[in-house]
Design a protein around this motif. Structure first.
Motif, PDB file in Angstrom:
ATOM      1  N   MET A   1      83.713  26.221  -0.079  1.00  9.48           N
ATOM      2  CA  MET A   1      84.048  26.444   1.326  1.00  9.48           C
ATOM      3  C   MET A   1      82.973  27.290   1.999  1.00  9.48           C
ATOM      4  O   MET A   1      82.589  27.033   3.153  1.00  9.48           O
ATOM      5  CB  MET A   1      85.418  27.110   1.455  1.00  9.48           C
ATOM      6  CG  MET A   1      86.547  26.186   1.089  1.00  9.48           C
ATOM      7  SD  MET A   1      88.255  26.783   1.191  1.00  9.48           S
ATOM      8  CE  MET A   1      88.193  28.452   1.620  1.00  9.48           C
ATOM      9  N   LEU A   2      82.461  28.283   1.310  1.00  6.09           N
ATOM     10  CA  LEU A   2      81.404  29.117   1.881  1.00  6.09           C
ATOM     11  C   LEU A   2      80.110  28.327   2.073  1.00  6.09           C
ATOM     12  O   LEU A   2      79.390  28.525   3.054  1.00  6.09           O
ATOM     13  CB  LEU A   2      81.160  30.336   0.993  1.00  6.09           C
ATOM     14  CG  LEU A   2      82.246  31.407   1.028  1.00  6.09           C
ATOM     15  CD1 LEU A   2      81.972  32.469  -0.027  1.00  6.09           C
ATOM     16  CD2 LEU A   2      82.344  32.033   2.399  1.00  6.09           C
TER      17      LEU A   2
ATOM     18  N   ASN B   1      79.969  25.099   2.691  1.00  3.50           N
ATOM     19  CA  ASN B   1      80.209  24.256   3.866  1.00  3.50           C
ATOM     20  C   ASN B   1      80.095  25.064   5.153  1.00  3.50           C
ATOM     21  O   ASN B   1      79.508  24.613   6.136  1.00  3.50           O
ATOM     22  CB  ASN B   1      81.580  23.593   3.785  1.00  3.50           C
ATOM     23  CG  ASN B   1      81.644  22.519   2.730  1.00  3.50           C
ATOM     24  OD1 ASN B   1      80.624  21.955   2.339  1.00  3.50           O
ATOM     25  ND2 ASN B   1      82.836  22.237   2.245  1.00  3.50           N
ATOM     26  N   CYS B   2      80.657  26.261   5.146  1.00  3.73           N
ATOM     27  CA  CYS B   2      80.592  27.132   6.320  1.00  3.73           C
ATOM     28  C   CYS B   2      79.149  27.504   6.625  1.00  3.73           C
ATOM     29  O   CYS B   2      78.725  27.494   7.787  1.00  3.73           O
ATOM     30  CB  CYS B   2      81.434  28.379   6.080  1.00  3.73           C
ATOM     31  SG  CYS B   2      81.439  29.533   7.453  1.00  3.73           S
ATOM     32  N   ASN B   3      78.394  27.811   5.600  1.00  2.00           N
ATOM     33  CA  ASN B   3      76.992  28.170   5.772  1.00  2.00           C
ATOM     34  C   ASN B   3      76.197  26.993   6.339  1.00  2.00           C
ATOM     35  O   ASN B   3      75.360  27.163   7.231  1.00  2.00           O
ATOM     36  CB  ASN B   3      76.412  28.627   4.435  1.00  2.00           C
ATOM     37  CG  ASN B   3      75.096  29.332   4.592  1.00  2.00           C
ATOM     38  OD1 ASN B   3      74.687  29.691   5.671  1.00  2.00           O
ATOM     39  ND2 ASN B   3      74.429  29.528   3.474  1.00  2.00           N
TER      40      ASN B   3
ATOM     41  N   LEU C   1      77.392  24.458   8.121  1.00  2.94           N
ATOM     42  CA  LEU C   1      77.820  24.269   9.507  1.00  2.94           C
ATOM     43  C   LEU C   1      77.198  25.313  10.423  1.00  2.94           C
ATOM     44  O   LEU C   1      76.702  24.993  11.511  1.00  2.94           O
ATOM     45  CB  LEU C   1      79.350  24.340   9.593  1.00  2.94           C
ATOM     46  CG  LEU C   1      79.963  24.173  10.970  1.00  2.94           C
ATOM     47  CD1 LEU C   1      79.685  22.774  11.508  1.00  2.94           C
ATOM     48  CD2 LEU C   1      81.455  24.426  10.911  1.00  2.94           C
ATOM     49  N   SER C   2      77.176  26.550   9.964  1.00  4.56           N
ATOM     50  CA  SER C   2      76.573  27.627  10.762  1.00  4.56           C
ATOM     51  C   SER C   2      75.087  27.386  10.974  1.00  4.56           C
ATOM     52  O   SER C   2      74.575  27.625  12.072  1.00  4.56           O
ATOM     53  CB  SER C   2      76.784  28.975  10.079  1.00  4.56           C
ATOM     54  OG  SER C   2      78.136  29.287   9.992  1.00  4.56           O
TER      55      SER C   2
END
Length: 162
Positions: A64-65, A67-69, A71-72
Protein backbone atom coordinates in the motif's frame (compact mmCIF):
# COMPACT_ATOMS: atom_id res chain seq x y z
CA UNK A 1 30.36 -20.48 50.38
CA UNK A 2 31.89 -23.79 49.37
CA UNK A 3 28.52 -25.02 48.09
CA UNK A 4 28.16 -21.92 45.96
CA UNK A 5 31.61 -22.36 44.44
CA UNK A 6 30.87 -26.02 43.67
CA UNK A 7 27.54 -25.14 42.04
CA UNK A 8 29.25 -22.48 39.91
CA UNK A 9 31.91 -25.01 38.89
CA UNK A 10 29.27 -27.56 37.91
CA UNK A 11 27.42 -24.89 35.91
CA UNK A 12 30.63 -24.04 34.07
CA UNK A 13 31.17 -27.72 33.23
CA UNK A 14 27.59 -28.15 32.04
CA UNK A 15 27.79 -24.98 29.90
CA UNK A 16 31.05 -26.22 28.38
CA UNK A 17 29.44 -29.57 27.63
CA UNK A 18 26.38 -27.87 26.06
CA UNK A 19 28.66 -25.67 23.97
CA UNK A 20 30.61 -28.75 22.86
CA UNK A 21 27.35 -30.45 21.96
CA UNK A 22 26.32 -27.57 19.60
CA UNK A 23 29.73 -27.05 18.03
CA UNK A 24 28.65 -28.35 14.57
CA UNK A 25 25.45 -26.25 14.46
CA UNK A 26 24.93 -22.69 13.22
CA UNK A 27 23.91 -19.92 15.58
CA UNK A 28 20.31 -19.98 14.38
CA UNK A 29 20.09 -23.74 14.92
CA UNK A 30 21.52 -23.39 18.45
CA UNK A 31 18.97 -20.65 19.18
CA UNK A 32 16.15 -22.82 17.82
CA UNK A 33 17.20 -25.79 19.95
CA UNK A 34 17.48 -23.59 23.02
CA UNK A 35 14.06 -22.09 22.36
CA UNK A 36 12.54 -25.52 21.86
CA UNK A 37 13.99 -26.67 25.16
CA UNK A 38 12.56 -23.68 27.02
CA UNK A 39 9.03 -23.65 25.59
CA UNK A 40 6.53 -26.19 24.43
CA UNK A 41 5.94 -27.12 20.81
CA UNK A 42 2.48 -25.52 20.86
CA UNK A 43 3.90 -22.16 21.98
CA UNK A 44 6.52 -22.29 19.23
CA UNK A 45 3.85 -23.05 16.62
CA UNK A 46 1.70 -20.19 17.95
CA UNK A 47 4.66 -17.83 17.66
CA UNK A 48 5.33 -18.96 14.10
CA UNK A 49 1.68 -18.43 13.15
CA UNK A 50 1.63 -14.96 14.66
CA UNK A 51 4.91 -14.12 12.90
CA UNK A 52 3.44 -15.24 9.57
CA UNK A 53 0.37 -13.10 10.18
CA UNK A 54 2.52 -10.10 11.02
CA UNK A 55 4.61 -10.73 7.91
CA UNK A 56 1.46 -10.75 5.77
CA UNK A 57 0.29 -7.50 7.36
CA UNK A 58 3.69 -5.89 6.81
CA UNK A 59 3.74 -7.03 3.19
CA UNK A 60 0.26 -5.59 2.60
CA UNK A 61 1.24 -2.35 4.31
CA UNK A 62 4.43 -2.19 2.28
CA UNK A 63 2.50 -2.70 -0.95
CA UNK A 64 0.00 0.00 0.00
CA UNK A 65 2.85 2.39 0.77
CA UNK A 66 4.50 1.60 -2.56
CA UNK A 67 1.22 2.34 -4.36
CA UNK A 68 0.80 5.57 -2.40
CA UNK A 69 4.36 6.59 -3.18
CA UNK A 70 3.85 5.87 -6.88
CA UNK A 71 0.61 7.86 -6.95
CA UNK A 72 2.24 10.74 -5.09
CA UNK A 73 5.18 10.83 -7.48
CA UNK A 74 2.94 10.92 -10.58
CA UNK A 75 0.79 13.67 -9.07
CA UNK A 76 3.91 15.59 -8.06
CA UNK A 77 5.26 15.37 -11.61
CA UNK A 78 2.01 16.63 -13.09
CA UNK A 79 1.86 19.43 -10.51
CA UNK A 80 5.46 20.41 -11.32
CA UNK A 81 4.73 20.59 -15.04
CA UNK A 82 1.59 22.66 -14.40
CA UNK A 83 3.54 24.93 -12.09
CA UNK A 84 6.24 25.45 -14.72
CA UNK A 85 3.63 26.30 -17.36
CA UNK A 86 1.82 28.72 -15.04
CA UNK A 87 5.14 30.28 -14.08
CA UNK A 88 5.98 30.85 -17.75
CA UNK A 89 2.56 32.41 -18.36
CA UNK A 90 3.00 34.74 -15.39
CA UNK A 91 6.48 35.83 -16.49
CA UNK A 92 5.15 36.56 -19.99
CA UNK A 93 2.26 38.53 -18.49
CA UNK A 94 4.67 40.52 -16.36
CA UNK A 95 6.80 41.35 -19.39
CA UNK A 96 3.70 42.41 -21.32
CA UNK A 97 2.46 44.58 -18.45
CA UNK A 98 5.88 46.18 -18.04
CA UNK A 99 5.88 46.99 -21.76
CA UNK A 100 2.35 48.45 -21.55
CA UNK A 101 3.24 50.61 -18.52
CA UNK A 102 6.35 51.91 -20.29
CA UNK A 103 4.25 52.81 -23.33
CA UNK A 104 1.63 54.51 -21.13
CA UNK A 105 4.33 56.49 -19.37
CA UNK A 106 5.72 57.65 -22.71
CA UNK A 107 2.26 58.64 -23.92
CA UNK A 108 1.59 60.52 -20.68
CA UNK A 109 4.87 62.44 -20.88
CA UNK A 110 4.24 63.27 -24.54
CA UNK A 111 0.70 64.45 -23.79
CA UNK A 112 1.86 66.46 -20.77
CA UNK A 113 4.49 68.25 -22.84
CA UNK A 114 2.26 68.75 -25.89
CA UNK A 115 -0.98 69.68 -24.07
CA UNK A 116 -0.07 70.64 -20.47
CA UNK A 117 -3.38 72.29 -19.41
CA UNK A 118 -5.65 69.65 -20.97
CA UNK A 119 -3.50 66.91 -19.49
CA UNK A 120 -3.74 68.48 -16.02
CA UNK A 121 -7.55 68.72 -16.31
CA UNK A 122 -7.79 65.11 -17.52
CA UNK A 123 -5.65 63.86 -14.63
CA UNK A 124 -7.76 65.80 -12.09
CA UNK A 125 -11.01 64.37 -13.48
CA UNK A 126 -9.53 60.86 -13.56
CA UNK A 127 -8.44 61.25 -9.94
CA UNK A 128 -11.92 62.42 -8.92
CA UNK A 129 -13.47 59.48 -10.80
CA UNK A 130 -11.15 57.03 -9.00
CA UNK A 131 -12.11 58.52 -5.63
CA UNK A 132 -15.82 58.13 -6.45
CA UNK A 133 -15.30 54.52 -7.48
CA UNK A 134 -13.41 53.79 -4.25
CA UNK A 135 -16.23 55.33 -2.18
CA UNK A 136 -18.84 53.30 -4.08
CA UNK A 137 -16.78 50.15 -3.56
CA UNK A 138 -16.44 50.83 0.17
CA UNK A 139 -20.20 51.43 0.44
CA UNK A 140 -21.07 48.16 -1.33
CA UNK A 141 -18.58 46.28 0.85
CA UNK A 142 -20.20 47.73 3.99
CA UNK A 143 -23.62 46.70 2.71
CA UNK A 144 -22.39 43.20 1.93
CA UNK A 145 -20.96 42.85 5.43
CA UNK A 146 -24.32 43.88 6.83
CA UNK A 147 -26.09 41.39 4.57
CA UNK A 148 -23.94 38.50 5.80
CA UNK A 149 -25.39 38.88 9.30
CA UNK A 150 -29.03 38.96 8.09
CA UNK A 151 -31.43 36.28 6.95
CA UNK A 152 -32.10 35.42 3.29
CA UNK A 153 -35.35 37.42 3.20
CA UNK A 154 -33.71 40.49 4.72
CA UNK A 155 -30.78 40.32 2.29
CA UNK A 156 -33.20 40.08 -0.67
CA UNK A 157 -35.05 43.12 0.62
CA UNK A 158 -31.78 45.09 1.04
CA UNK A 159 -30.76 44.10 -2.49
CA UNK A 160 -34.10 45.37 -3.85
CA UNK A 161 -33.71 48.66 -2.02
CA UNK A 162 -30.29 49.34 -3.52
Amino acid sequence: MLAFAESMESMDRSMFQSVEMFRNYTASEVFTHGLAAVSSQQKVEDMMISQKQMLQRFEKTNEMLINCNHLSSTRFQSACSSFKQHNQVLTELKKDLDYIFKKLKKVKTKLSTTYPKEFENAMASALALNEEEEEDLATTEDQQEGVEGTSKEESDQIALET
